[in-house]
Design a protein around this motif. Structure first.
Motif, short mmCIF file in Angstrom:
data_model
loop_
_atom_site.label_atom_id
_atom_site.label_comp_id
_atom_site.label_asym_id
_atom_site.label_seq_id
_atom_site.Cartn_x
_atom_site.Cartn_y
_atom_site.Cartn_z
N ARG A 34 0.90 -1.18 0.06
CA ARG A 34 0.01 0.06 0.02
C ARG A 34 0.97 1.29 -0.12
O ARG A 34 1.92 1.32 0.50
CB ARG A 34 -1.21 0.08 1.44
CG ARG A 34 -1.72 -0.99 1.30
CD ARG A 34 -2.92 -1.17 -0.16
NE ARG A 34 -3.82 -0.06 -0.19
CZ ARG A 34 -4.94 -0.20 0.20
NH1 ARG A 34 -5.48 -1.29 0.53
NH2 ARG A 34 -5.73 1.08 -0.27
N ARG A 35 0.24 2.33 -0.55
CA ARG A 35 1.11 3.66 -0.71
C ARG A 35 0.45 4.64 0.26
O ARG A 35 0.96 5.82 0.18
CB ARG A 35 1.01 4.18 -2.21
CG ARG A 35 1.49 3.22 -3.05
CD ARG A 35 2.91 2.71 -2.84
NE ARG A 35 4.16 3.81 -2.72
CZ ARG A 35 5.30 3.57 -2.21
NH1 ARG A 35 5.56 2.58 -1.89
NH2 ARG A 35 6.09 4.68 -2.29
N ASN A 36 -0.59 4.24 0.83
CA ASN A 36 -1.24 5.22 1.88
C ASN A 36 -0.76 5.11 3.31
O ASN A 36 -0.50 4.26 4.02
CB ASN A 36 -2.76 5.10 1.93
CG ASN A 36 -3.43 6.17 2.60
OD1 ASN A 36 -3.06 6.72 3.31
ND2 ASN A 36 -4.80 5.88 2.29
N TYR A 93 -0.21 16.16 5.35
CA TYR A 93 -1.58 16.60 4.49
C TYR A 93 -1.57 18.18 4.31
O TYR A 93 -2.17 18.46 3.40
CB TYR A 93 -3.00 15.93 5.33
CG TYR A 93 -4.10 16.14 4.62
CD1 TYR A 93 -4.49 15.45 3.39
CD2 TYR A 93 -4.88 17.10 5.04
CE1 TYR A 93 -5.56 15.71 2.73
CE2 TYR A 93 -5.94 17.43 4.40
CZ TYR A 93 -6.30 16.70 3.24
OH TYR A 93 -7.41 16.87 2.60
N SER A 98 -2.23 15.51 0.39
CA SER A 98 -2.71 14.10 0.14
C SER A 98 -1.83 13.36 1.24
O SER A 98 -0.80 13.92 1.81
CB SER A 98 -1.74 13.69 -1.34
OG SER A 98 -1.71 12.41 -1.41
N VAL A 99 -2.10 12.08 1.31
CA VAL A 99 -1.51 11.14 2.30
C VAL A 99 -0.80 10.00 1.69
O VAL A 99 -0.72 8.79 2.29
CB VAL A 99 -2.65 10.48 3.49
CG1 VAL A 99 -2.96 11.66 4.46
CG2 VAL A 99 -3.57 9.96 2.73
N ASP A 100 -0.62 10.25 0.40
CA ASP A 100 0.16 9.29 -0.24
C ASP A 100 1.59 9.43 -0.02
O ASP A 100 2.13 10.49 0.08
CB ASP A 100 -0.12 9.47 -1.82
CG ASP A 100 0.32 8.42 -2.86
OD1 ASP A 100 0.45 7.11 -2.15
OD2 ASP A 100 0.73 8.58 -3.99
#
Length: 109
Positions: A34-36, A93, A98-100
């Motif tokens: 995952r990237r989050n 954020y 963004s939270v990526d």
């Protein structure tokens, strides 16, 4: 004697080993794929909780409370990790919207 202890406690130790291994592997896969950032932190918590459950199971199996003391310290560490991690996520954020994980490259000079 080992089977007597297993029968008294209900669930055999092998079941705990298999279950905790599965939970730990799910956490590792979550961190790697995952990237989050939020999902990654949840996966780390999943890994810590699987270790906690296994330490508590070994502690009950051996009749030694030292494993439960380790569980307490790991829970304190996890609480501190959540507090610091959420603060970092909020700051990321605010800066990138963004939270990526890939958006963290924008924070470089």
């Amino acid at each position: 004697m080992g089977s007597l202890i297993e029968n008294l406690q209900g669930i055999p130790l092998n079941h705990y080993l298999i279950f905790c291994s599965i939970i730990f592997v799910i956490g590792v896969i979550g961190v790697l794929i995952r990237r989050n950032v939020i999902i990654i932190m949840m996966s780390i918590e999943l890994m810590l909780n699987s270790v906690n459950l296994l330490l508590a199971a070994f502690s009950a199996y051996r009749g030694d409370p030292s494993g439960q003391v380790f569980v307490f310290f790991i829970m304190a560490l996890a609480a501190a990790e959540v507090a610091v991690g959420l603060a970092i996520i909020i700051m990321v954020y605010r800066n990138t919207k963004s939270v990526d994980i890939d958006s963290l490259n924008k924070l470089r000079w």
